[in-house]
Motif scaffolding. Sequence first.
Motif, PDB file in Angstrom:
ATOM      1  N   ARG A 189       0.825  -1.201   0.000  1.00  0.00           N
ATOM      2  CA  ARG A 189       0.000   0.000   0.000  1.00  0.00           C
ATOM      3  C   ARG A 189       0.860   1.251   0.000  1.00  0.00           C
ATOM      4  NH1 ARG A 189      -4.422  -2.434   4.335  1.00  0.00           N
ATOM      5  NH2 ARG A 189      -5.740  -3.478   2.768  1.00  0.00           N
ATOM      6  N   GLU A 190       1.945   1.226   0.735  1.00  0.00           N
ATOM      7  CA  GLU A 190       2.859   2.371   0.754  1.00  0.00           C
ATOM      8  C   GLU A 190       3.460   2.631  -0.618  1.00  0.00           C
ATOM      9  OE1 GLU A 190       5.632   1.243   3.716  1.00  0.00           O
ATOM     10  OE2 GLU A 190       4.399   1.948   5.411  1.00  0.00           O
ATOM     11  N   GLN A 191       3.672   1.562  -1.380  1.00  0.00           N
ATOM     12  CA  GLN A 191       4.238   1.682  -2.722  1.00  0.00           C
ATOM     13  C   GLN A 191       3.185   2.023  -3.780  1.00  0.00           C
ATOM     14  OE1 GLN A 191       7.683   1.426  -3.085  1.00  0.00           O
ATOM     15  NE2 GLN A 191       7.457   1.367  -0.856  1.00  0.00           N
ATOM     16  N   GLY A 192       1.910   2.054  -3.368  1.00  0.00           N
ATOM     17  CA  GLY A 192       0.839   2.324  -4.315  1.00  0.00           C
ATOM     18  C   GLY A 192       0.530   1.158  -5.231  1.00  0.00           C
ATOM     19  N   LEU A 193       0.948  -0.039  -4.843  1.00  0.00           N
ATOM     20  CA  LEU A 193       0.737  -1.215  -5.676  1.00  0.00           C
ATOM     21  C   LEU A 193      -0.597  -1.893  -5.419  1.00  0.00           C
ATOM     22  CD1 LEU A 193       4.318  -2.760  -5.503  1.00  0.00           C
ATOM     23  CD2 LEU A 193       3.272  -1.517  -7.411  1.00  0.00           C
ATOM     24  N   THR A 194      -1.238  -1.533  -4.314  1.00  0.00           N
ATOM     25  CA  THR A 194      -2.553  -2.071  -4.015  1.00  0.00           C
ATOM     26  C   THR A 194      -3.324  -1.027  -3.226  1.00  0.00           C
ATOM     27  OG1 THR A 194      -3.744  -3.999  -3.156  1.00  0.00           O
ATOM     28  CG2 THR A 194      -1.933  -3.182  -1.814  1.00  0.00           C
ATOM     29  N   ALA A 195      -4.649  -1.059  -3.349  1.00  0.00           N
ATOM     30  CA  ALA A 195      -5.480  -0.058  -2.687  1.00  0.00           C
ATOM     31  C   ALA A 195      -5.571  -0.330  -1.200  1.00  0.00           C
ATOM     32  CB  ALA A 195      -6.878  -0.063  -3.309  1.00  0.00           C
ATOM     33  N   ALA A 196      -5.806   0.750  -0.438  1.00  0.00           N
ATOM     34  CA  ALA A 196      -5.983   0.586   1.009  1.00  0.00           C
ATOM     35  C   ALA A 196      -7.249  -0.201   1.281  1.00  0.00           C
ATOM     36  CB  ALA A 196      -6.035   1.943   1.695  1.00  0.00           C
ATOM     37  N   GLY A 197      -8.351   0.241   0.667  1.00  0.00           N
ATOM     38  CA  GLY A 197      -9.598  -0.527   0.760  1.00  0.00           C
ATOM     39  C   GLY A 197     -10.199  -0.563   2.150  1.00  0.00           C
ATOM     40  N   ARG A 198     -11.509  -0.568   2.197  1.00  0.00           N
ATOM     41  CA  ARG A 198     -12.203  -0.691   3.472  1.00  0.00           C
ATOM     42  C   ARG A 198     -13.003  -1.979   3.541  1.00  0.00           C
ATOM     43  NH1 ARG A 198     -14.486   5.518   4.463  1.00  0.00           N
ATOM     44  NH2 ARG A 198     -12.431   6.518   4.555  1.00  0.00           N
ATOM     45  N   GLY A 199     -13.300  -2.556   2.391  1.00  0.00           N
ATOM     46  CA  GLY A 199     -14.044  -3.804   2.360  1.00  0.00           C
ATOM     47  C   GLY A 199     -13.134  -4.988   2.580  1.00  0.00           C
ATOM     48  N   THR A 200     -13.706  -6.147   2.626  1.00  0.00           N
ATOM     49  CA  THR A 200     -12.911  -7.346   2.884  1.00  0.00           C
ATOM     50  C   THR A 200     -12.112  -7.773   1.666  1.00  0.00           C
ATOM     51  OG1 THR A 200     -14.822  -8.708   2.297  1.00  0.00           O
ATOM     52  CG2 THR A 200     -14.516  -8.197   4.633  1.00  0.00           C
ATOM     53  N   ASP A 201     -12.569  -7.375   0.447  1.00  0.00           N
ATOM     54  CA  ASP A 201     -11.900  -7.820  -0.768  1.00  0.00           C
ATOM     55  C   ASP A 201     -11.083  -6.727  -1.441  1.00  0.00           C
ATOM     56  OD1 ASP A 201     -12.909 -10.394  -0.589  1.00  0.00           O
ATOM     57  OD2 ASP A 201     -14.759  -9.825  -1.590  1.00  0.00           O
ATOM     58  N   GLU A 202     -11.539  -5.472  -1.319  1.00  0.00           N
ATOM     59  CA  GLU A 202     -10.875  -4.388  -2.029  1.00  0.00           C
ATOM     60  C   GLU A 202      -9.428  -4.262  -1.575  1.00  0.00           C
ATOM     61  OE1 GLU A 202     -11.449   0.391  -2.919  1.00  0.00           O
ATOM     62  OE2 GLU A 202     -12.766  -0.657  -1.542  1.00  0.00           O
ATOM     63  N   GLY A 203      -8.526  -4.310  -2.544  1.00  0.00           N
ATOM     64  CA  GLY A 203      -7.115  -4.166  -2.214  1.00  0.00           C
ATOM     65  C   GLY A 203      -6.468  -5.431  -1.679  1.00  0.00           C
ATOM     66  N   THR A 204      -7.197  -6.526  -1.635  1.00  0.00           N
ATOM     67  CA  THR A 204      -6.604  -7.778  -1.161  1.00  0.00           C
ATOM     68  C   THR A 204      -6.904  -8.934  -2.120  1.00  0.00           C
ATOM     69  OG1 THR A 204      -8.547  -8.224   0.236  1.00  0.00           O
ATOM     70  CG2 THR A 204      -6.670  -7.109   1.271  1.00  0.00           C
ATOM     71  N   THR A 205      -7.266  -8.602  -3.341  1.00  0.00           N
ATOM     72  CA  THR A 205      -7.523  -9.608  -4.364  1.00  0.00           C
ATOM     73  C   THR A 205      -6.522  -9.444  -5.491  1.00  0.00           C
ATOM     74  OG1 THR A 205      -9.884  -9.658  -3.852  1.00  0.00           O
ATOM     75  CG2 THR A 205      -9.211 -10.578  -5.958  1.00  0.00           C
ATOM     76  N   GLU A 206      -5.901 -10.522  -5.864  1.00  0.00           N
ATOM     77  CA  GLU A 206      -4.888 -10.507  -6.907  1.00  0.00           C
ATOM     78  C   GLU A 206      -5.471 -11.074  -8.190  1.00  0.00           C
ATOM     79  OE1 GLU A 206      -0.320 -12.188  -7.432  1.00  0.00           O
ATOM     80  OE2 GLU A 206      -1.727 -13.241  -6.117  1.00  0.00           O
ATOM     81  N   GLU A 207      -5.142 -10.422  -9.318  1.00  0.00           N
ATOM     82  CA  GLU A 207      -5.520 -10.967 -10.618  1.00  0.00           C
ATOM     83  C   GLU A 207      -4.279 -11.534 -11.276  1.00  0.00           C
ATOM     84  OE1 GLU A 207      -8.289  -9.764 -14.317  1.00  0.00           O
ATOM     85  OE2 GLU A 207      -6.634  -8.371 -13.939  1.00  0.00           O
ATOM     86  N   LEU A 208      -4.347 -12.797 -11.657  1.00  0.00           N
ATOM     87  CA  LEU A 208      -3.286 -13.422 -12.424  1.00  0.00           C
ATOM     88  C   LEU A 208      -3.661 -13.380 -13.898  1.00  0.00           C
ATOM     89  CD1 LEU A 208      -2.569 -16.594 -10.249  1.00  0.00           C
ATOM     90  CD2 LEU A 208      -1.369 -14.395 -10.218  1.00  0.00           C
ATOM     91  N   VAL A 209      -2.673 -13.142 -14.751  1.00  0.00           N
ATOM     92  CA  VAL A 209      -2.934 -13.089 -16.184  1.00  0.00           C
ATOM     93  C   VAL A 209      -1.925 -13.959 -16.921  1.00  0.00           C
ATOM     94  CG1 VAL A 209      -3.917 -10.773 -16.096  1.00  0.00           C
ATOM     95  CG2 VAL A 209      -1.474 -11.059 -16.557  1.00  0.00           C
ATOM     96  N   VAL A 210      -2.381 -14.562 -18.003  1.00  0.00           N
ATOM     97  CA  VAL A 210      -1.483 -15.216 -18.956  1.00  0.00           C
ATOM     98  C   VAL A 210      -1.421 -14.320 -20.183  1.00  0.00           C
ATOM     99  CG1 VAL A 210      -1.067 -17.200 -20.446  1.00  0.00           C
ATOM    100  CG2 VAL A 210      -2.002 -17.540 -18.148  1.00  0.00           C
ATOM    101  N   ILE A 211      -0.217 -13.938 -20.551  1.00  0.00           N
ATOM    102  CA  ILE A 211      -0.014 -13.086 -21.718  1.00  0.00           C
ATOM    103  C   ILE A 211       0.631 -13.910 -22.828  1.00  0.00           C
ATOM    104  CG2 ILE A 211       1.247 -11.083 -22.605  1.00  0.00           C
ATOM    105  CD1 ILE A 211       0.847  -9.802 -19.865  1.00  0.00           C
ATOM    106  N   ARG A 212       0.071 -13.779 -24.019  1.00  0.00           N
ATOM    107  CA  ARG A 212       0.556 -14.499 -25.189  1.00  0.00           C
ATOM    108  C   ARG A 212       1.190 -13.523 -26.166  1.00  0.00           C
ATOM    109  NH1 ARG A 212      -1.007 -16.302 -30.383  1.00  0.00           N
ATOM    110  NH2 ARG A 212      -0.560 -18.520 -30.751  1.00  0.00           N
ATOM    111  N   GLY A 213       2.397 -13.806 -26.568  1.00  0.00           N
ATOM    112  CA  GLY A 213       3.071 -12.969 -27.549  1.00  0.00           C
ATOM    113  C   GLY A 213       3.507 -13.808 -28.744  1.00  0.00           C
ATOM    114  N   GLU A 214       3.363 -13.232 -29.924  1.00  0.00           N
ATOM    115  CA  GLU A 214       3.821 -13.907 -31.134  1.00  0.00           C
ATOM    116  C   GLU A 214       4.432 -12.874 -32.068  1.00  0.00           C
ATOM    117  OE1 GLU A 214       0.640 -15.734 -33.206  1.00  0.00           O
ATOM    118  OE2 GLU A 214      -0.628 -13.958 -33.206  1.00  0.00           O
ATOM    119  N   HIS A 215       5.287 -13.318 -32.956  1.00  0.00           N
ATOM    120  CA  HIS A 215       5.978 -12.402 -33.854  1.00  0.00           C
ATOM    121  C   HIS A 215       4.985 -11.595 -34.667  1.00  0.00           C
ATOM    122  CE1 HIS A 215      10.230 -13.069 -33.316  1.00  0.00           C
ATOM    123  NE2 HIS A 215      10.031 -14.381 -33.248  1.00  0.00           N
ATOM    124  N   ALA A 216       5.207 -10.284 -34.723  1.00  0.00           N
ATOM    125  CA  ALA A 216       4.310  -9.399 -35.476  1.00  0.00           C
ATOM    126  C   ALA A 216       4.514  -9.605 -36.972  1.00  0.00           C
ATOM    127  CB  ALA A 216       4.585  -7.952 -35.088  1.00  0.00           C
TER     128      ALA A 216
END
Length: 216
Positions: A189-216
């Motif tokens: 939170r100090e680094q601004g990487l996640t929200a402070a949030g007041r709810g139980t989920d806000e700022g404590t849920t992580e999204e994982l992503v798979v990124i696909r790259g191919e030659h343009a």
Amino acid sequence: MPRGVYAPQTDTRLLRQAIRREGVSAGTDVLDLGTGSGMLAVEAARLGGRVTAVDISWRALATARLNALLNGQSLRVRHGDLASAVPGSRFDLVISNPPYVPAPGIAPPRGLARAWDAGQDGRLLIDRICDTAPTVLRPNGTLLIVHSHLCGVDATLARLEKAGLRAQVVDRALLPYGRVLRSRLTWLREQGLTAAGRGTDEGTTEELVVIRGEHA
């Protein structure tokens, strides 16, 4: 799982799902950067790929080799730092589940945390993989990389585009912060990487992503 080797988790399973869609078959040359337990390398081999598994940890390579043996698969294992372990080689598919958790201080040179800590912005290895992927991919090759939203999805897409790859998010998964992220929530939170949030989920849920790259 031996101490110091990353145990397969949600990110591993998410990337495995993406690998299955890539049509890996006999003759597909696959490079697994940072293989860890070897679960993804074994999956690619099971689908028919000729798999090279790379890790900087000797213990991880031993684990990957054992897991391949237990699953009746064959891997070529190489010790080294990412693509430098396979100089001059080219692959049809490059996969990676690198360390990506933002952490105070420098990345540890050894120990269990080396499997996930990746510098203050979490991009210590991600940026290197984005920059070097075109050098190890064949002209029609594909990169699949998984990481957290905390280290910047747009940054990865932009970096891959700059490197000459068309990039897009192909999978997403939401999950509560695990033990490591919860332990450094105040710092995040100090680094601004996640929200402070007041709810139980806000700022404590992580999204994982798979990124696909191919030659343009």
